[in-house]
Design an enzyme around this catalytic site. Structure first.
Site, mmCIF file in Angstrom:
data_model
loop_
_atom_site.group_PDB
_atom_site.id
_atom_site.type_symbol
_atom_site.label_atom_id
_atom_site.label_comp_id
_atom_site.label_asym_id
_atom_site.label_seq_id
_atom_site.Cartn_x
_atom_site.Cartn_y
_atom_site.Cartn_z
ATOM 1 N N ASP A 242 -4.447 4.402 -0.163
ATOM 2 C CA ASP A 242 -3.322 3.929 0.294
ATOM 3 C C ASP A 242 -2.624 2.932 1.368
ATOM 4 O O ASP A 242 -1.463 2.754 0.403
ATOM 5 C CB ASP A 242 -3.429 5.902 1.352
ATOM 6 C CG ASP A 242 -2.341 5.865 2.040
ATOM 7 O OD1 ASP A 242 -1.119 5.747 1.291
ATOM 8 O OD2 ASP A 242 -2.072 5.576 3.222
ATOM 9 N N ASP A 246 0.608 0.122 -0.127
ATOM 10 C CA ASP A 246 1.670 -0.352 0.312
ATOM 11 C C ASP A 246 2.001 -2.001 0.811
ATOM 12 O O ASP A 246 2.868 -2.550 0.975
ATOM 13 C CB ASP A 246 1.682 0.181 1.976
ATOM 14 C CG ASP A 246 2.495 2.239 2.114
ATOM 15 O OD1 ASP A 246 2.737 2.347 0.375
ATOM 16 O OD2 ASP A 246 3.063 1.797 3.387
#
Ligand code: IPM
Ligand code: MN
Length: 352
Positions: A242, A246
């Site tokens: 995760d 990003d």
């Protein structure tokens, strides 16, 4: 007839998904493909309407469809909710778990048209092309959670089976890409990471054609910025994946163009990696390209490879001609719907 469950969700979700649907309709017209789009609530909107972030009707529909196209979820108005099962995010997590979507694929590349939008220098990001393979149904996200007035805990747990099946996915992609897998972990500290490393090392013995590397996540976060070209397939657990995906979006130029697919045994869900961007809701300014490219990934999953390529080519033309929202165009930004209109028009008119 392909049955697509469409889950627009919260924030900018409905706006970007309607552009992805516009593009799929253009494909349907051009290539004579029959899509049946059915819309369902998920996330904050589903809490408002059904007091449940993942209503049973939405889950059943997803289970019975050929693929799921997902927008975004999250709404700050639920941040103070003391009942954590009534958070919008819970809808997406439950959906991933219930559909068995254990592999999240996040391709990250640089675009020559967008070098100037990356905070990184051109010679660092030029030719970057990696695939982040993020484990999606285990780890801290799904371990037992406890909280009291004075403390809280989240359990991180992985079984060998869970690690093996996601590693197989990474192996299959490495074979059709550049033949390299970097396992990102924290094996100097975490027991789960040590199990990941041991399991991946065992699997690596069967694949002499693949170059396996092992990297601690803190170092990987730095390498992503100083030398991202070294990566081909990054294999990692849920939370690390995760976070670094990003981070990796800075290479592409905007998080607004990064797409993803989540797959399991036979189901597939396709969604942008960005969130619901509540500040931009209903302003017609959000970048729809992540959603449109997620739709392209969905077509690949449905074995419509030609059609998927057509979408990607049309997206490239829009980037080339700077028909882009404000995140990728400082001087003369287009709106969300103008970008979708342009890409659809290119699909219909050009011989791509
Ligand atoms: C993502 C998102 C989700 C995640 C949230 C919305 C639960 O950030 O898909 O990357 O953390 O997995
Ligand atoms: Mn995320």
């Amino acid at each position: 007839m392909l049955n697509i469950a469409v889950l627009p969700g919260d924030g900018i979700g409905p706006e970007i998904i309607s552009e992805a649907i516009k593009v799929l309709k253009a494909i349907s017209e051009k290539r004579n493909i029959d899509f049946n789009f059915n819309y369902y609530d998920v996330g904050g909107i589903a809490i408002d309407k059904h007091s449940n972030p993942l209503p049973q009707s939405t889950l059943d529909a997803c289970k019975n469809s050929d693929a799921v196209l997902f927008g975004a979820i999250g709404d700050p108005k639920f941040d103070k909710n003391p009942d954590s099962s009534l958070r919008p995010e819970q809808g997406l997590l439950k959906l991933r778990k219930e559909l068995g979507l254990y592999a999240n694929l996040r391709p990250v590349r640089s675009y020559s048209q967008l070098f100037e939008f990356s905070p990184l220098k051109k010679d660092i990001i030029e030719n970057v092309d990696m695939l982040i393979v993020r484990e999606l149904t285990g780890g801290l996200y799904f371990g037992e959670k406890k909280s009291s007035k004075t403390s809280a805990s989240d359990l991180c747990e992985y079984s060998i089976d869970e690690i093996e099946r996601i590693t197989e996915v990474a192996v299959n992609y490495a074979k059709i890409r550049k033949g390299k897998i970097t396992l990102v972990d924290k094996a100097n500290v975490l027991e789960t990471s040590r199990l990941w490393r041991k399991t991946v090392q065992n699997i690596s013995k069967k694949h002499s054609d693949i170059n396996f590397e092992y990297m601690f996540v803190d170092n990987a976060a730095m390498q992503m910025i100083i030398n991202p070209k070294q990566f081909d397939v990054i294999l990692t657990e849920n939370l690390f994946g995760d976070i670094i995906s990003d981070e990796a979006s800075a290479i592409a130029g905007s998080i607004g163009i990064l797409c993803s697919s989540s797959i399991g045994k036979n189901k597939g869900l396709f969604e942008p990696i960005h969130g619901s961007y509540p500040q931009a809701k209903n302003k017609n300014i959000a970048n729809p390209i992540a959603a449109i490219l997620s739709a392209a990934m969905m077509l690949e999953f449905l074995n419509l490879n030609e059609e998927s390529k057509i979408i990607k080519k049309a997206v490239n033309i829009s980037l080339q001609n700077k028909i882009s929202t404000a995140d990728l165009n400082n001087d003369n930004p287009s709106t969300t719907s103008e970008v979708g209109d342009y890409i659809s028009k290119k699909i219909k008119e050009e011989n791509l």
